[in-house]
Each structure stands twice: as structure tokens, then as C-alpha cells.
Design an enzyme around this catalytic site. Structure first.
Site, PDB file in Angstrom:
ATOM      1  N   LYS A 173      12.982  -7.547   0.694  1.00 39.93           N
ATOM      2  CA  LYS A 173      13.190  -6.982   2.027  1.00 39.93           C
ATOM      3  C   LYS A 173      14.347  -7.711   2.697  1.00 39.93           C
ATOM      4  O   LYS A 173      14.592  -8.887   2.452  1.00 39.93           O
ATOM      5  CB  LYS A 173      11.919  -7.130   2.870  1.00 39.93           C
ATOM      6  CG  LYS A 173      10.673  -6.536   2.224  1.00 39.93           C
ATOM      7  CD  LYS A 173      10.725  -5.018   2.166  1.00 39.93           C
ATOM      8  CE  LYS A 173       9.492  -4.446   1.496  1.00 39.93           C
ATOM      9  NZ  LYS A 173       9.577  -4.405   0.035  1.00 39.93           N
ATOM     10  N   ASP A 174      15.004  -6.995   3.587  1.00 38.56           N
ATOM     11  CA  ASP A 174      16.215  -7.517   4.218  1.00 38.56           C
ATOM     12  C   ASP A 174      15.940  -8.644   5.203  1.00 38.56           C
ATOM     13  O   ASP A 174      14.814  -8.887   5.605  1.00 38.56           O
ATOM     14  CB  ASP A 174      16.940  -6.403   4.967  1.00 38.56           C
ATOM     15  CG  ASP A 174      17.683  -5.486   4.023  1.00 38.56           C
ATOM     16  OD1 ASP A 174      17.960  -5.904   2.898  1.00 38.56           O
ATOM     17  OD2 ASP A 174      17.977  -4.352   4.421  1.00 38.56           O
ATOM     18  N   LYS A 175      17.027  -9.264   5.611  1.00 38.19           N
ATOM     19  CA  LYS A 175      16.942 -10.374   6.548  1.00 38.19           C
ATOM     20  C   LYS A 175      16.737  -9.901   7.979  1.00 38.19           C
ATOM     21  O   LYS A 175      15.762 -10.272   8.626  1.00 38.19           O
ATOM     22  CB  LYS A 175      18.207 -11.239   6.460  1.00 38.19           C
ATOM     23  CG  LYS A 175      18.233 -12.367   7.491  1.00 38.19           C
ATOM     24  CD  LYS A 175      19.473 -13.221   7.365  1.00 38.19           C
ATOM     25  CE  LYS A 175      19.476 -14.289   8.462  1.00 38.19           C
ATOM     26  NZ  LYS A 175      20.646 -15.172   8.368  1.00 38.19           N
TER      27      LYS A 175
END
Length: 650
Positions: free
Chosen positions: A282-284
Site C-alpha cells: 500500500k502507498d505512503k
């Protein structure tokens, strides 16, 4: 249904370049590029601006490559702290970046009039919940730890002083098996000694303990276990047979990507990152909730981290007999807030109804292609052409655009000297792609670029050729929609199980655009039997590639290809428009808010601003920004968003 040509739309519509050069406001902005690679992910671009180009496809990089401990820590500090580059020139630098049309993203499926809004003004405006293979949406809603008689007492986590922990950690890393650490037992009792023994063995895997008398005082002596019990190999003999070998838990994280989070957890637990497994990254710049599994680490020990970690929470613990595998998830559920929207109620209703009923073009998003003037797909093309001097040059040469100051100096040194040693000295962060390639050139020499490039982790190398495949796919899909619109036509491809077949004239009425797939180029795919099939060949010929020979001399770079639906219709779509006055207040409650009993935000009925709160679910490997692009009719490139945001900051 009709297709609409892409126009670049910005927040305040058609500003001059001077409008975005306000240095005092642009100082808030910083861009970093991080490579995350895999079969259906891409290079993730993280912008600490208000409206970023980010989506949450799953990354297929399952193994975090451990670096030397000190070097990794140094790299992280530099990455976090580096502010090189003139903030006044940020928007100017981003003029060298890519726009959507540069990577083939040119069409829309809906006919509504576009409107403006700001994506990710706050990272908490973008929330992602993983959907497991059983269809269950991951939520953090339980901090309790499974009761287990085998667990050590809570005092285990507090009995050692910070100085003791530091000495034990150093001992754990030391290769000399003769070294030991003595811990004096203050207020000596058998119970106290037992707790210290338990603490050392559970917190520092690979160490054994014994009790010794020295000058009338009791000491616990910690030393290396016999045999090959290396750091981070969980102690098999201390794990109950009745308990599942893997502790599964829900990880709630804010403003941190999955692999960074796992690196942090592994450091606190003093284990290697590769004992963790997950279904997707998952993205930051978001709040994300996903399931993680870890080998032979107790729920009690994991729960203790909640007291000392920032921006993470762990919960919903359970023991199971299996790890998690990449790609096992069904997708992700998104909750997105678009702030300061300008659309009328009718425009918003039309846009959201279209998203729910028709969907959006399943383009690969902008983060697949990089942020600088050298797109990742160009490097991928050079790899496929077997043009290794070009690969080296594209990765290392100076380029305009937003980059860390030390990278700029490294590139300048390379251009001046072509000396990998000299260029590497300008680069304090050695684990970036540039640093890895330079180290490879030092090791193997300038005449063996293939081996030098091979030092870069495999997933990062494959990211380049996957980017080229994505570039071709985006361009071909735009041509397909331009040529034939939003209906299935004879010669299109559809999937029967996992096999692609052509749609025949007599069957065409049995299919819709939602059944049509297009191939990513490779040696194991077939192509449409209409004009677009020829267009694939022509595009690859123009790039000096043969569509009928996608096998590479180096097996890793042989492309088998794949199929991808051209239109995705999101599930569980809902939306509402809310008014607000303060852009800093959250517009909904998160899992953590609910656990902590925080009330729902109180919003005015007639605020200064309006926001569109939308929810939808997407399958793996699709880009949420492409769904949002369809709603707003807006170019999601960093180049465009930077100008949009700097104007909004005024």
C-alpha cells in the site's frame, strides 16, 4: 455511451506559468521518487503536496532486500532530511515531467462536464482498506491479544534497561561466538532471574542465557546459541506446537508505505524483514489498513509495539498455520475526499452515476512511469533492445526535474568523468538505483554493464520493462477506443477462463465493452484481429522491437505478456457532498478514531468549501487515480497537479 477527448484541466483553468512561481508557498512542497516494482504495480511517486497523483495498486515485491544496518539507517536519515534543491524552482522543474498524454492516457468514457477538486490535500483524505480473498474488508477494530498460557509475563518487556537492550543488540549482531553480555540481577529473586532469562530469549532470538555468581552477586550471562542459529531465525524449540506458526494481524498505518513499515517493525522486533508476508503493498501518502503475517512472533510482543511506534497500530491478532501470499487479495476499498470541488450538484451526480454504471478506462496510472525527464519506459525499451550502454546512460545521466541535490551532483560527476567511483562518492544514499548501478560498474567494470545492472534487485529491474509494456498498453487502448468506441467489435479479445479468444462476427452481440481485454506485449499472447493488432506491430517496429520475438537473451527480461480489461466498473460506489470551513479538519472517522472513541466531525450546513466524499472498491492492479480522473476530467500527472496545487496554496 460516448468517448470524450482528453483535455488538460487545472484547478483554476488555464493559468500562466508565472502564477505558480510563488516561492513562499511552494516551500511546502517536496517530491520524492521511490521504486516499487512488480508484475502489476509500478513506480510509486509520492508527493507531499495537496493534490497528488497516487493510487493503490498492489506491488508484487515480496522480499525486502536487507542492506548493511548502518548504511540503511544513514540512507533513511538522508532521505527524510534532504532538502536540496531550490524550492522556488519546484514548479519550474516539474515542467520537465510527464503529462498523461505522454504515456497514452487521452480518453474518457463519460460525457459529463469536468470540474475541479483537490486530491490528498491531507494524506488522511485517502483511506484504503484491503479486501481479502474471502471478500472480507480488513478493519482495525480490536487491540486485544489472544490469551495464551505460553506467553511470557508482561514484565518481560520492561525488565531490561535501555542500556542492557543496546548491549544485547550489539551482541546479537557480533559474529564472535566467544563474546557475552553480563546483566546484574538487582533485587535478586528466582522470579526476577526467570523474567530476565525470558526477556533475553524472546526479545533477542539466537541468544542463550545462564546464571553465574560473581563476587557474591548474581548475573545473567547472555551468549550466542550453539550451531547456526543466526539473527532473526525464530527459536523453534520455544514455540508451542499447538499454536499456529504465523501470527496474523491488521496493520493500520499513516503516511508510510508497506515496505517501509515492515522495515520499521523488523528493527523494533530485531528480526529480518523477510519473515513478514502480505498480500499487497500500500502507498505512503494515505491511511491504509491491511493484513500482515509474521513467522513465530507472538501477538503479545507485537501488541507491545503499539506503545512505542508512531503512525502505526497493530491489532486483530490471530495465529494461523500459513503465511500470506502476494496477489491473494480481491482488491481494495477506497474512501477518498476531494476538497474544494467546483462542480454543480448535477455535474457531480452525472460523474458519479457514470463511474458506477460505466466505469473508467483501466489505464496504468502516472506513477507507473516516473517523475523526471527520463521516463521509466524508455529504460525498459533500451533493456528490450539489448542496448546496455543506453540503459546505463538513461539511469545515470543528468536530467531536468525535481530530484534530491545529491543525485544531481552524482549525475553531474558521472557526465564529467564517467568514473563510477567518483560519482559514487557524491552519493551518500547508496541503496538507490543509481548507487546500486554504480557499485555494479565498480565491481564488474564498464564493459560488463549487464552484470553491473544485475546488482539492482530483480523487481526493480523488471519494473522498467513492465513500464514499457504499460506504455504500449495505454497507447493501444486509447487507439482502440478512438477507433471503435465503447462497444465490443469483431476481432476484439475476451477471456474464456484464463484463455484469450477473439470475438467473432456472429457472437459480437453477446459481449459488451466490459468483456473486452487488451494484451500487454509478450511472446505468450495473441493480438486483436482488427486495426489495433496492426497498430501494436507498428508501435514496436518504431521502437526497433519485433512483436513476434519478445524473448530476450537474458531470461529475466523475456516478456510473456498478459491481458488486462480495458474498462473497470468499480463496486460498492457511494458518495456525498459535504460542506466545511477548515481545510485542516478530517471529514470522516478512521478505524483508529473509532477505537479511540473520537466523535464524528461536526460540519457546518453551509461552509465556505465543498468536498466530495466518495467510496468504491477496485480489483487488484487497478489505479484509483484513474477512477478519480474520470470523475474530475482532470490530468492527474504530477506536472499538472503541481501547478494546480501551487495556485491553490496562494
Amino acid at each position: 455511451m460516448e468517448t470524450v477527448e482528453m483535455n488538460s484541466v487545472s484547478l483554476k483553468r488555464a493559468h500562466s506559468e508565472d502564477d505558480v512561481a510563488n516561492a513562499d508557498e511552494i516551500k511546502k512542497q517536496k517530491i520524492s521518487e521511490k521504486s516499487k516494482a512488480g508484475n502489476d504495480s509500478g513506480q510509486s511517486i509520492e508527493t507531499v503536496t495537496e493534490a497528488t497523483d497516487k493510487s493503490l495498486p498492489e506491488d508484487t515485491k515480496n522480499e525486502i532486500i536487507p542492506n548493511e544496518e548502518n548504511e540503511e539507517q544513514e540512507d533513511e536519515e538522508l532521505e527524510d532530511s534532504d532538502e536540496d534543491g531550490d524550492p522556488e524552482s519546484f514548479a519550474d522543474m516539474m515542467k520537465h515531467g510527464l503529462t498523461e498524454s505522454d504515456v497514452g492516457i487521452t480518453k474518457f468514457v463519460s460525457s459529463h462536464k469536468g470540474f475541479s477538486g483537490i486530491l490528498k490535500e491531507r494524506y488522511s483524505d485517502f483511506v484504503v482498506h484491503e479486501i481479502g480473498k474471502d471478500g472480507r474488508v480488513s478493519h482495525l477494530d480490536d487491540f486485544s491479544v489472544p490469551v495464551d498460557d505460553e506467553d511470557p509475563p508482561e514484565e518481560t518487556f520492561t525488565v531490561l534497561s535501555e542500556e542492557d537492550k543496546k548491549r544485547l543488540e550489539e551482541l546479537q549482531l557480533v559474529k564472535n561466538k566467544e563474546t557475552s553480555v553480563a546483566i546484574e540481577v538487582i533485587e535478586d529473586t528466582k522470579e526476577k532471574r526467570t523474567v530476565i532469562h525470558q526477556a533475553v530469549k524472546s526479545l533477542f532470538p539466537g541468544l542463550e542465557t545462564k546464571t553465574e555468581d560473581r563476587d557474591g552477586k548474581k548475573y545473567i550471562i547472555a551468549y550466542h546459541a550453539a550451531g547456526k542459529k543466526a539473527l532473526a531465525n525464530p527459536r523453534k524449540h520455544s514455540w508451542p506446537k499447538s499454536r499456529g506458526s504465523y501470527c496474523h494481524f491488521v496493520l493500520y498505518k499513516e503516511n508510510k508505505d508497506t515496505m517501509d513499515a515492515i522495515n520499521v517493525l523488523s528493527k523494533f522486533l530485531r528480526v529480518k524483514p523477510n519473515i513478514f508476508s502480505y498480500m499487497g503493498t500500500k502507498d505512503k501518502r494515505a491511511i491504509t489498513v491491511q493484513e500482515i503475517a509474521v513467522l513465530r512472533i507472538t501477538a503479545q510482543r507485537l501488541a507491545h509495539l503499539n506503545k512505542c511506534l508512531m503512525n502505526f497500530k497493530l491489532g486483530n491478532f490471530s495465529y494461523k498455520n500459513h503465511p500470506l501470499k502476494l496477489g491473494e487479495l480481491q482488491g481494495n476499498h477506497f474512501t477518498v475526499v476531494l476538497r474544494n470541488i467546483t462542480g454543480t450538484d448535477d455535474q457531480i451526480e452525472q460523474a458519479m452515476h457514470s463511474l458506477r454504471e460505466i466505469g473508467f478506462i483501466n489505464y496504468y496510472g502516472m506513477q507507473r512511469f516516473g517523475t523526471t525527464a527520463v521516463p521509466t519506459y524508455q529504460i525498459g525499451k533500451a533493456i528490450l533492445q539489448n542496448n546496455w550502454s543506453e540503459v546505463m546512460d538513461l539511469i545515470l545521466k543528468p536530467r531536468p526535474g525535481a530530484e534530491k541535490g545529491y543525485l544531481v551532483k552524482c549525475r553531474e560527476e558521472w557526465a564529467k568523468t564517467k568514473d563510477p567511483s567518483a560519482a559514487l562518492k557524491k552519493l551518500p544514499v547508496k541503496r538507490c538505483v543509481e548507487g546500486q548501478l554504480l557499485r555494479g560498474l565498480l565491481k564488474y567494470g564498464m564493459k560488463n554493464i549487464i552484470s553491473a545492472f544485475g546488482i539492482i534487485p530483480r523487481n526493480n529491474r523488471l519494473m522498467y520493462i513492465h513500464s514499457y509494456q504499460s506504455y504500449v498498453w495505454n497507447n493501444m487502448v486509447s487507439k482502440r477506443i478512438e477507433e471503435y468506441g465503447l462497444r465490443a467489435v469483431p476481432g476484439d479479445l475476451t477471456l474464456k477462463g484464463a484463455t484469450a479468444v477473439h470475438i467473432e462476427e456472429g457472437d459480437v452481440n453477446n459481449y459488451t465493452i466490459h468483456d473486452v481485454v487488451m494484451p500487454l506485449p509478450g511472446f505468450d499472447v495473441i493480438y486483436p484481429k482488427h486495426k489495433i493488432g496492426e497498430a501494436y506491430k507498428e508501435m514496436l517496429i518504431a521502437d526497433n522491437l519485433d512483436i513476434n520475438n519478445m524473448r530476450h537473451k537474458i531470461r529475466d527480461y523475456s516478456l510473456s505478456g498478459a491481458y488486462r480489461k480495458i474498462i473497470i466498473r468499480p463496486q460498492n460506489v457511494s458518495w456525498e457532498v459535504v460542506a466545511y470551513d477548515d481545510p485542516r479538519i478530517p471529514l470522516f472517522t478512521t478505524d483508529l478514531d473509532k477505537l479511540e472513541g473520537k466523535p464524528l466531525p461536526v460540519l457546518p450546513t453551509d461552509g465556505k468549501f465543498r468536498a466530495l466524499k466518495m467510496e468504491f472498491s477496485l480489483p487488484p492492479s487497478t489505479y484509483a487515480t484513474m477512477a478519480i480522473r474520470e470523475v474530475l476530467k482532470m490530468d492527474t500527472s504530477i506536472k499538472n497537479q503541481t501547478q494546480l496545487n501551487t495556485t491553490w496554496l496562494r
